[in-house]
Write an enzyme that holds these catalytic residues in place. Structure first.
Site, PDB file in Angstrom:
ATOM      1  N   LYS A 260      -8.089  -2.653   3.009  1.00  0.00           N
ATOM      2  CA  LYS A 260      -8.116  -1.129   3.989  1.00  0.00           C
ATOM      3  C   LYS A 260      -9.265  -0.431   3.355  1.00  0.00           C
ATOM      4  O   LYS A 260      -9.723   0.288   4.335  1.00  0.00           O
ATOM      5  CB  LYS A 260      -6.760  -0.502   3.941  1.00  0.00           C
ATOM      6  CG  LYS A 260      -5.466  -1.042   4.369  1.00  0.00           C
ATOM      7  CD  LYS A 260      -4.068  -0.808   4.434  1.00  0.00           C
ATOM      8  CE  LYS A 260      -3.110  -1.845   4.939  1.00  0.00           C
ATOM      9  NZ  LYS A 260      -3.041  -2.849   3.811  1.00  0.00           N
TER      10      LYS A 260
ATOM     11  N   ALA B 288      -5.996  -2.104  -4.249  1.00  0.00           N
ATOM     12  CA  ALA B 288      -6.243  -3.309  -4.395  1.00  0.00           C
ATOM     13  C   ALA B 288      -5.407  -4.286  -3.592  1.00  0.00           C
ATOM     14  O   ALA B 288      -4.341  -4.096  -3.271  1.00  0.00           O
ATOM     15  CB  ALA B 288      -6.062  -3.636  -5.703  1.00  0.00           C
TER      16      ALA B 288
ATOM     17  N   ASP C  38      -0.737   3.245   0.694  1.00  0.00           N
ATOM     18  CA  ASP C  38      -0.301   2.014   1.273  1.00  0.00           C
ATOM     19  C   ASP C  38       0.596   1.107   0.077  1.00  0.00           C
ATOM     20  O   ASP C  38       0.032   0.584  -0.740  1.00  0.00           O
ATOM     21  CB  ASP C  38      -1.500   1.060   1.559  1.00  0.00           C
ATOM     22  CG  ASP C  38      -1.240  -0.151   1.926  1.00  0.00           C
ATOM     23  OD1 ASP C  38      -0.214  -0.194   2.948  1.00  0.00           O
ATOM     24  OD2 ASP C  38      -2.001  -1.372   1.995  1.00  0.00           O
TER      25      ASP C  38
ATOM     26  N   CYS D 184      -3.491   3.097  -3.603  1.00  0.00           N
ATOM     27  CA  CYS D 184      -3.001   2.085  -4.050  1.00  0.00           C
ATOM     28  C   CYS D 184      -3.779   1.035  -3.329  1.00  0.00           C
ATOM     29  O   CYS D 184      -3.528   0.240  -1.989  1.00  0.00           O
ATOM     30  CB  CYS D 184      -1.402   1.871  -3.428  1.00  0.00           C
ATOM     31  SG  CYS D 184      -0.312   2.859  -4.302  1.00  0.00           S
TER      32      CYS D 184
ATOM     33  N   ASP E   9      -2.652   5.845 -12.065  1.00  0.00           N
ATOM     34  CA  ASP E   9      -1.045   5.727 -11.249  1.00  0.00           C
ATOM     35  C   ASP E   9      -1.080   6.869 -10.727  1.00  0.00           C
ATOM     36  O   ASP E   9      -1.047   7.837 -10.697  1.00  0.00           O
ATOM     37  CB  ASP E   9      -0.297   6.028 -12.798  1.00  0.00           C
ATOM     38  CG  ASP E   9       1.439   5.846 -12.390  1.00  0.00           C
ATOM     39  OD1 ASP E   9       1.595   5.634 -11.080  1.00  0.00           O
ATOM     40  OD2 ASP E   9       2.331   5.720 -13.119  1.00  0.00           O
TER      41      ASP E   9
ATOM     42  N   ASP F 129      -5.923   2.096  -8.108  1.00  0.00           N
ATOM     43  CA  ASP F 129      -4.862   1.087  -8.289  1.00  0.00           C
ATOM     44  C   ASP F 129      -4.343   0.998  -9.665  1.00  0.00           C
ATOM     45  O   ASP F 129      -4.856   1.469 -10.732  1.00  0.00           O
ATOM     46  CB  ASP F 129      -5.101  -0.365  -7.695  1.00  0.00           C
ATOM     47  CG  ASP F 129      -4.187  -1.218  -7.488  1.00  0.00           C
ATOM     48  OD1 ASP F 129      -3.896  -1.365  -6.287  1.00  0.00           O
ATOM     49  OD2 ASP F 129      -3.498  -1.816  -8.254  1.00  0.00           O
TER      50      ASP F 129
ATOM     51  N   CYS G 200       4.021  -3.049   4.238  1.00  0.00           N
ATOM     52  CA  CYS G 200       4.134  -4.154   4.843  1.00  0.00           C
ATOM     53  C   CYS G 200       5.638  -4.675   4.963  1.00  0.00           C
ATOM     54  O   CYS G 200       5.843  -5.984   4.580  1.00  0.00           O
ATOM     55  CB  CYS G 200       3.061  -4.944   4.222  1.00  0.00           C
ATOM     56  SG  CYS G 200       3.185  -5.708   2.792  1.00  0.00           S
TER      57      CYS G 200
ATOM     58  N   GLY H 216      -8.214  -4.350  -1.741  1.00  0.00           N
ATOM     59  CA  GLY H 216      -8.800  -3.478  -1.330  1.00  0.00           C
ATOM     60  C   GLY H 216      -9.530  -4.030   0.339  1.00  0.00           C
ATOM     61  O   GLY H 216     -10.093  -2.889   0.819  1.00  0.00           O
TER      62      GLY H 216
END
Ligand SMILES: C[S@@+](CC[C@H](N)C(=O)[O-])C[C@H]1O[C@@H](n2cnc3c(N)ncnc32)[C@H](O)[C@@H]1O
Length: 450
Positions: free
Chosen positions: A290, A286, A352, A284, A335, A308, A404, A288
């Site tokens: 990380k 975007a 992430d 995952c 996906d 992504d 997050c 970008g």
């Protein structure tokens, strides 16, 4: 106080100035802030895009634009606190007010309480003007009355009914359910830290592109561009920019010397431990950040496959990688919840995952007002992505699961479910939840495959 029903706008305000709806008022900071707040009531609106586009459209100069943004963000951040204040002066309840009148009152209280440069008389009279400019002239007396009553009461705030969660909810303008979740997951001290960190201006951290400069050299280069920055290590390569900065407008940004990335995200990328020459998958990826930091740890040697869901977002990764000269990054759409055998196997995988984002409220205050229901389906999606990602990992490989957000249901419980359902195939090497004030709220779990 009673709000009179709306009618056609009157032309003359109480201080005798003339407002035509389409000229002078459009350029006013308060009008722009009110427009932006009204737009934020539609689902899916982003605070930064909304206020920035209206400041530009209304042609505000830098000073007025900054004032409009300060009003807008303060009302957005403090909405529950402001509504608690207002409820004491609106006998019929805030739900009975029209949307423009409610936003005008919120802006009025905001100026009376938080805008040091605005005197009380101006805060009230400009709120009355704004009521008229928004086409609610008949409510101007009501607005005047409510704000004056608040002033007469010496800006007193009524005690909050309820327990700790209700009190903290009003004090920090955070929904009760979220305060309760933090109290029960992290205890009162950490919950308070999270709540305090959710208000106010967020710090700007940068990540030096260590292929091109050291963090110290970047500090010096930024100083030459008029930006004060200091090393904020660990992790290596992390800098904290001081003052009001627009990093993306600097020549050093155009030259690919850094990208903007919170310290927690940099710590998360470092936790993956990627080495030069390895194959790494970011499922995952975007926009970008990380992937960029990881590719720098890999010294641009090996391969980093960045995926992504959306093609458009995958292109953002490719674009950023090009600016930074990170040729090992190959971005494409896919996906993450569906296994793709064509990708092959990897030494390390970063998951992430999409999340509720309650760790980044200070960057996007609108996040905290998401209905609880709207985030309840996320753990299932996150688990699907995590489980699928494990199939790409070589034996002995490392997987990082991160969000997050600060909800155990999206963090510890997703990881625990994987452990429970894979019969000892994984063990946790390190797991950390960041609830401090010097990083965004973040969760990182480092897993090793047997
Ligand atoms: C938290 S963001 C990732 C941030 C990114 N790792 C970075 O550091 O810049 C989550 C990303 O997951 C993407 N996403 C959501 N559902 C996905 C799925 N099923 N498969 C792949 N990506 C997905 C979103 O488009 C979003 O870009």
């Amino acid at each position: 106080m009673k709000e009179k029903p709306d009618g056609p706008p009157e032309r003359k305000n109480i201080v005798g100035r003339l407002y035509k709806k389409d000229d002078c008022m459009k350029k006013d900071a308060r009008y722009t802030a009110a427009q932006a707040l009204l737009r934020m009531e539609s689902a899916g609106a982003y605070s930064n895009l909304t206020i920035d586009s209206l400041i530009e459209k209304n042609g505000l100069d830098a000073r007025e634009g900054a004032f409009a943004a300060a009003l807008f963000y303060t009302v957005l951040e403090r909405r529950l606190t402001i509504d608690h204040v207002l409820a004491a002066y609106c006998a019929r309840g805030l739900a009975s007010l029209s949307k423009p009148v409610l936003q005008t009152l919120r802006l009025g209280v905001c100026q009376l309480v938080w805008m040091d440069g605005v005197d009380d008389y101006a805060a009230v009279s400009e709120s009355v003007n704004l009521t008229r400019a928004l086409g609610c002239a008949k409510a101007s007396g009501f607005v005047n009355g409510v704000l004056r009553a608040f002033l007469r009461a010496d800006k007193a705030v009524l005690p909050v009914k309820g327990g700790t969660a209700e009190r903290l909810s009003v004090e920090y303008s955070c929904p009760v359910w979220l305060v309760e979740a933090w109290l029960s997951a992290y205890g009162e001290a950490a919950a308070l830290r999270v709540l305090r960190a959710s208000l106010g201006r967020p710090p700007i951290y940068l990540r030096a592109n260590t292929l091109r400069v050291s963090a110290q050299q970047l500090c010096e280069r930024l100083a030459a561009e008029g930006v004060a920055a200091q090393l904020a290590e660990p992790p290596a390569g992390c800098l904290l920019a001081r003052g009001r900065v627009e990093p993306e407008s600097l020549a050093s940004f155009g030259e690919g010397l850094f990208h903007v990335q919170d310290r927690a995200s940099q710590l998360c990328a470092a936790a993956l431990g990627a080495l030069p020459g390895e194959r790494v998958l970011d499922v995952c990826a975007a926009p970008g950040g990380k992937s960029f930091t990881i590719a720098e740890h890999m010294e641009n040697s090996g391969e980093l496959v960045a995926r992504d869901l959306h093609q458009k977002r995958a292109r953002m990764v490719q674009c950023g990688a090009k600016r930074l000269g990170l040729s090992i990054i190959h971005a494409s759409a896919g996906d993450a919840a569906v296994y793709d055998a064509s990708l092959g196997s990897f030494d390390r995988v970063l998951c992430d995952v999409p999340c509720s984002g309650f760790g980044v409220i200070r960057r996007k205050p609108e996040i905290k007002y998401k209905p609880q229901k709207s985030v309840e389906g996320l753990p299932e999606i996150q688990y699907k992505i995590l489980k699928t990602s494990t199939h790409y990992l070589k034996s002995g490989g490392t997987l990082v699961y991160s969000t997050c957000t600060l909800l155990p249901a999206e963090n510890e419980r997703v990881v625990q479910r994987l452990l429970d359902e894979t019969n000892g195939a994984f063990n946790i090497v390190e797991q950390r939840v960041y609830t401090g004030e010097d990083t965004d709220g973040f969760f990182v779990s480092v897993l090793k495959k047997r």
